[in-house]
Design a protein around this motif. Structure first.
Motif, PDB file in Angstrom:
ATOM      1  N   ALA A 173      10.905  11.687  -1.441  1.00 36.66           N
ATOM      2  CA  ALA A 173       9.579  11.256  -1.001  1.00 36.66           C
ATOM      3  C   ALA A 173       9.300  11.611   0.448  1.00 36.66           C
ATOM      4  O   ALA A 173       8.183  11.419   0.931  1.00 36.66           O
ATOM      5  N   GLY A 174      10.328  12.131   1.145  1.00 34.60           N
ATOM      6  CA  GLY A 174      10.147  12.407   2.562  1.00 34.60           C
ATOM      7  C   GLY A 174      10.183  11.117   3.355  1.00 34.60           C
ATOM      8  O   GLY A 174      10.355  10.024   2.809  1.00 34.60           O
ATOM      9  N   VAL A 175      10.028  11.229   4.647  1.00 36.52           N
ATOM     10  CA  VAL A 175      10.086  10.069   5.538  1.00 36.52           C
ATOM     11  C   VAL A 175       8.743   9.896   6.228  1.00 36.52           C
ATOM     12  O   VAL A 175       8.157  10.861   6.730  1.00 36.52           O
ATOM     13  N   MET A 176       8.237   8.681   6.238  1.00 35.88           N
ATOM     14  CA  MET A 176       6.968   8.397   6.897  1.00 35.88           C
ATOM     15  C   MET A 176       7.092   8.615   8.397  1.00 35.88           C
ATOM     16  O   MET A 176       7.977   8.046   9.044  1.00 35.88           O
ATOM     17  N   THR A 177       6.211   9.427   8.943  1.00 38.42           N
ATOM     18  CA  THR A 177       6.230   9.702  10.377  1.00 38.42           C
ATOM     19  C   THR A 177       5.489   8.594  11.135  1.00 38.42           C
ATOM     20  O   THR A 177       4.754   7.801  10.551  1.00 38.42           O
ATOM     21  N   GLN A 222       0.821  -1.212   0.000  1.00 36.98           N
ATOM     22  CA  GLN A 222       0.000   0.000   0.000  1.00 36.98           C
ATOM     23  C   GLN A 222       0.855   1.263   0.000  1.00 36.98           C
ATOM     24  O   GLN A 222       0.469   2.302  -0.531  1.00 36.98           O
ATOM     25  N   VAL A 223       2.024   1.181   0.624  1.00 34.00           N
ATOM     26  CA  VAL A 223       2.878   2.367   0.811  1.00 34.00           C
ATOM     27  C   VAL A 223       3.466   2.839  -0.510  1.00 34.00           C
ATOM     28  O   VAL A 223       3.665   4.032  -0.729  1.00 34.00           O
ATOM     29  N   GLY A 224       3.754   1.899  -1.412  1.00 32.74           N
ATOM     30  CA  GLY A 224       4.299   2.271  -2.717  1.00 32.74           C
ATOM     31  C   GLY A 224       5.785   1.986  -2.830  1.00 32.74           C
ATOM     32  O   GLY A 224       6.491   1.802  -1.839  1.00 32.74           O
ATOM     33  N   GLY A 225       6.260   1.947  -4.084  1.00 29.98           N
ATOM     34  CA  GLY A 225       7.672   1.737  -4.354  1.00 29.98           C
ATOM     35  C   GLY A 225       8.039   0.293  -4.634  1.00 29.98           C
ATOM     36  O   GLY A 225       9.113   0.022  -5.173  1.00 29.98           O
ATOM     37  N   ILE A 226       7.179  -0.653  -4.265  1.00 28.07           N
ATOM     38  CA  ILE A 226       7.466  -2.075  -4.470  1.00 28.07           C
ATOM     39  C   ILE A 226       6.878  -2.516  -5.808  1.00 28.07           C
ATOM     40  O   ILE A 226       5.682  -2.356  -6.054  1.00 28.07           O
ATOM     41  N   ASP A 227       7.717  -3.069  -6.677  1.00 28.23           N
ATOM     42  CA  ASP A 227       7.282  -3.462  -8.016  1.00 28.23           C
ATOM     43  C   ASP A 227       6.682  -4.862  -8.055  1.00 28.23           C
ATOM     44  O   ASP A 227       5.804  -5.135  -8.870  1.00 28.23           O
TER      45      ASP A 227
END
Length: 325
Positions: A245-249, A22-27
């Motif tokens: 992308a910044g860092v997830m808090t 869900q977070v994204g970036g994984i192909d």
């Protein structure tokens, strides 16, 4: 560049695959290994470890799923691979990297790296058994107790028909102890004509940059690093594109924790669901100080209702689940 989610047995199950993608970036992602012994496994075995197969072979976020098989009998692996393809597997992956003693004692996983000829025979049979349009890939370590045959093993896999090879840059004996030997990934890539993925010790953007520099490969597989930092793949994908992308808090992570817990509540026995949450939370303590405090609160908690309250979630069975009870 491709970023894959590693197939970690007992950790990255359908619930965590769903949440992390869900977070994204994984192909793409891979099932936990499906152990093959002496027969074609029933559909229920695939439904248990690869439920996404019956939903288009993708997670809810749309990330493609590969089916990973583990075993040592070429014919039986070929038969199971063919059956998995009939069930909808878009890619068959073969496990030659599992370091677990119980698996290795029964001729599975990394112990097969002692037998390059058998690796080749397995790949040939599985490649022959599945439709030509379906890729067969493999995951390996650098060896069992030494690295001398790493290149031989990779060549055996590639020549047998593997279209991609993921290299966990440690031997079985090294387990998960740092460092990962990324320079050996470079040696493997030089020796084979198929894409090689680097895997091992990528916990941060800085690690990824060093891995890329040392290994010389672009494609990576993330394991514990993305479990401990759920947005790591998204960070790396953005950095590769020249973006931030910044860092997830910790606050942004809360909905994912809640989603994970509610899925565990629905799909697992109340006896086991708390342990799954604690397992992930323990890994999150590496990246989030707040996870340390929450883990301390939950460490001895066994009541699902009390955990609901601590996480601030309201649990309710869906109607089909109520009818099934």
């Amino acid at each position: 560049m491709q970023i894959a989610l590693a197939p970690m047995e007992g950790l990255v199950d359908e619930i965590l695959r769903d949440v992390l993608t869900q977070v994204g970036g994984i192909d793409w992602c891979v099932t936990e290994f499906i152990r093959v012994n002496d027969r074609v496994l029933p559909k229920s075995a695939y439904r248990k470890l690869a439920p996404e197969l019956f939903k288009g072979a993708r997670t809810a976020a749309g990330t493609p799923l590969r089916v990973q098989l583990l075993g040592s009998d070429p014919q039986c692996l070929g038969d199971n691979a063919a059956y998995a393809c009939k069930l909808g597997a878009p890619v068959i992956d073969l496990n030659f990297g599992c370091p677990a003693k119980t698996v290795n004692k029964s001729r599975g996983g990394a112990v097969l790296l002692k037998e390059p000829e058998l690796l080749h025979a397995i790949l040939c049979e599985v490649r022959r058994s599945v439709p030509a349009a379906i890729p067969v890939t493999a995951k390996m370590r650098l060896g069992f107790d030494h690295k001398d045959w790493a290149v031989d093993c990779a060549q055996a896999l590639a020549e047998g028909g593997a279209s991609q090879i993921v290299v966990h840059a440690r031997t079985k004996v090294e387990g998960y102890k740092p460092p990962a030997h990324w320079e050996w990934v470079a040696r493997v890539q030089e020796a084979v004509a198929v894409p090689v993925y680097a895997n091992g010790d990528i916990w941060s953007l800085e690690d990824w940059r060093r891995c890329r520099e040392v290994s010389g490969v672009e494609d990576i597989m993330l394991g514990r690093g993305v479990v401990a930092r759920p947005d790591l793949a998204r960070q790396i994908a953005a950095a590769r594109a020249g973006q931030d992308a910044g860092v997830m808090t910790w606050e942004e992570l809360q909905p994912l924790l809640a989603d994970f817990w509610l899925q565990a509540r629905r799909k697992m026995s109340p006896r086991y669901a708390p342990g799954r949450l604690k397992q992930w939370l323990a890994m999150l303590t590496r990246s989030y100080p707040q996870a340390v405090e929450l883990f301390a609160q939950l460490r001895r908690e066994t009541s699902c209702e009390h955990i609901d309250a601590l996480l601030g979630v309201a649990f309710a069975l869906r109607e089909p689940e109520r009818q099934a009870i």
